[in-house]
Enzyme design. Structure first.
Site, mmCIF file in Angstrom:
data_model
loop_
_atom_site.group_PDB
_atom_site.id
_atom_site.type_symbol
_atom_site.label_atom_id
_atom_site.label_comp_id
_atom_site.label_asym_id
_atom_site.label_seq_id
_atom_site.Cartn_x
_atom_site.Cartn_y
_atom_site.Cartn_z
ATOM 1 N N PHE A 98 -0.361 -7.083 0.277
ATOM 2 C CA PHE A 98 1.096 -7.158 0.391
ATOM 3 C C PHE A 98 1.584 -6.605 1.724
ATOM 4 O O PHE A 98 1.181 -5.521 2.154
ATOM 5 C CB PHE A 98 1.761 -6.334 -0.722
ATOM 6 C CG PHE A 98 1.804 -7.007 -2.060
ATOM 7 C CD1 PHE A 98 2.912 -7.717 -2.472
ATOM 8 C CD2 PHE A 98 0.710 -6.925 -2.919
ATOM 9 C CE1 PHE A 98 2.951 -8.336 -3.712
ATOM 10 C CE2 PHE A 98 0.738 -7.537 -4.159
ATOM 11 C CZ PHE A 98 1.858 -8.245 -4.567
ATOM 12 N N ASP A 99 2.477 -7.352 2.350
ATOM 13 C CA ASP A 99 3.268 -6.823 3.456
ATOM 14 C C ASP A 99 4.218 -5.779 2.858
ATOM 15 O O ASP A 99 4.452 -5.766 1.645
ATOM 16 C CB ASP A 99 4.051 -7.981 4.082
ATOM 17 C CG ASP A 99 4.948 -7.541 5.213
ATOM 18 O OD1 ASP A 99 4.532 -6.684 6.007
ATOM 19 O OD2 ASP A 99 6.084 -8.059 5.302
ATOM 20 N N LEU A 100 4.775 -4.921 3.699
ATOM 21 C CA LEU A 100 5.712 -3.897 3.209
ATOM 22 C C LEU A 100 7.168 -4.306 3.488
ATOM 23 O O LEU A 100 7.922 -4.621 2.568
ATOM 24 C CB LEU A 100 5.402 -2.548 3.850
ATOM 25 C CG LEU A 100 6.346 -1.385 3.525
ATOM 26 C CD1 LEU A 100 6.462 -1.159 2.020
ATOM 27 C CD2 LEU A 100 5.893 -0.111 4.237
ATOM 28 N N ASP A 101 7.542 -4.336 4.770
ATOM 29 C CA ASP A 101 8.930 -4.656 5.136
ATOM 30 C C ASP A 101 9.267 -6.099 4.782
ATOM 31 O O ASP A 101 8.594 -7.027 5.213
ATOM 32 C CB ASP A 101 9.144 -4.454 6.633
ATOM 33 C CG ASP A 101 9.057 -2.989 7.048
ATOM 34 O OD1 ASP A 101 9.171 -2.120 6.175
ATOM 35 O OD2 ASP A 101 8.870 -2.732 8.254
#
Length: 217
Positions: free
Chosen positions: A9-12
């Site tokens: 997963f990406d965060l932002d």
């Protein structure tokens, strides 16, 4: 979708909405250079790509000045901007359902790893992830493909066909392609359908809850 065991997963723009903190930090840095910041929405392009690239691209700063701009950015971000952030509705439920379905969850973000861990801790999200991969503070390992490669090697994940990158910008999709893994673009963040389609996303979903559904969770 059963073949995907490892979900990166990406965060932002994927787990949290960082728009206020990131744009405030960019405004702070620009003012340090004597540049009048534009309207907030015009700075949303800074969300996702490496900061140094954005300062060079959008404000024509030299590489050296861009490094200084990143340092200014972090003066504000580490003290205030870090927590000017909002967790997307439904993220806890989505991650919980994926974990209950037996999926292995990792974070792969171009944000410095030390900041990513603080944000995940603050929002109570660390518990869902088996590994957190981010950039280094010395501006190395900032490209998305470098972060993804680091996550794959460090966890480790030997069978790339079982891994998929989930994110909201083209950098997530292109980074996944570079490392030979599948990609899933989300539309509730800062990238639109055209961006994901043009980048070649394997899958696209509209909402947070659609992620769990896609993987049968």
């Amino acid at each position: 979708m059963d073949q995907y065991q490892y979900l990166l997963f990406d965060l932002d723009g994927t787990l949290t909405d960082p728009a206020l903190g990131i744009t405030n930090s960019v405004m702070y840095a620009l003012k340090k250079f004597g540049i009048t910041p534009p309207e907030r929405e015009a700075l949303y392009s800074f969300i996702g790509p490496p900061l140094i690239d954005s300062f060079m691209e959008y404000y024509s700063l030299s590489a050296e000045d861009a490094k200084t701009a990143v340092a200014y950015y972090r003066e504000y971000f580490r003290e205030i901007g870090l927590l000017e952030n909002v967790k997307y509705d439904g993220v806890d439920e989505m991650l919980s359902r994926l974990k209950a379905a037996g999926k292995t969850l990792l974070v792969a973000t171009s944000k410095p790893e030390v900041f990513a861990k603080r944000i995940l801790d603050h929002f109570g999200l660390t518990q869902y992830f088996d590994f957190i991969a981010g950039a280094l503070m010395d501006e190395t390992r900032t490209r998305k493909h470098e972060v993804i490669a680091y996550a794959l090697e460090s966890f480790p994940i030997a069978d790339k066909s079982r891994a998929i990158m989930i994110g909201d910008r083209k950098h997530d999709i292109l980074g996944a392609q570079h490392e030979g893994i599948a990609s899933l673009g989300v539309l509730y963040g800062f990238g639109d359908r055209a961006e994901h389609e043009n980048a070649g996303a394997d899958y696209i979903v509209e909402n947070v809850c659609d992620i769990a559904k896609l993987f049968g969770a």
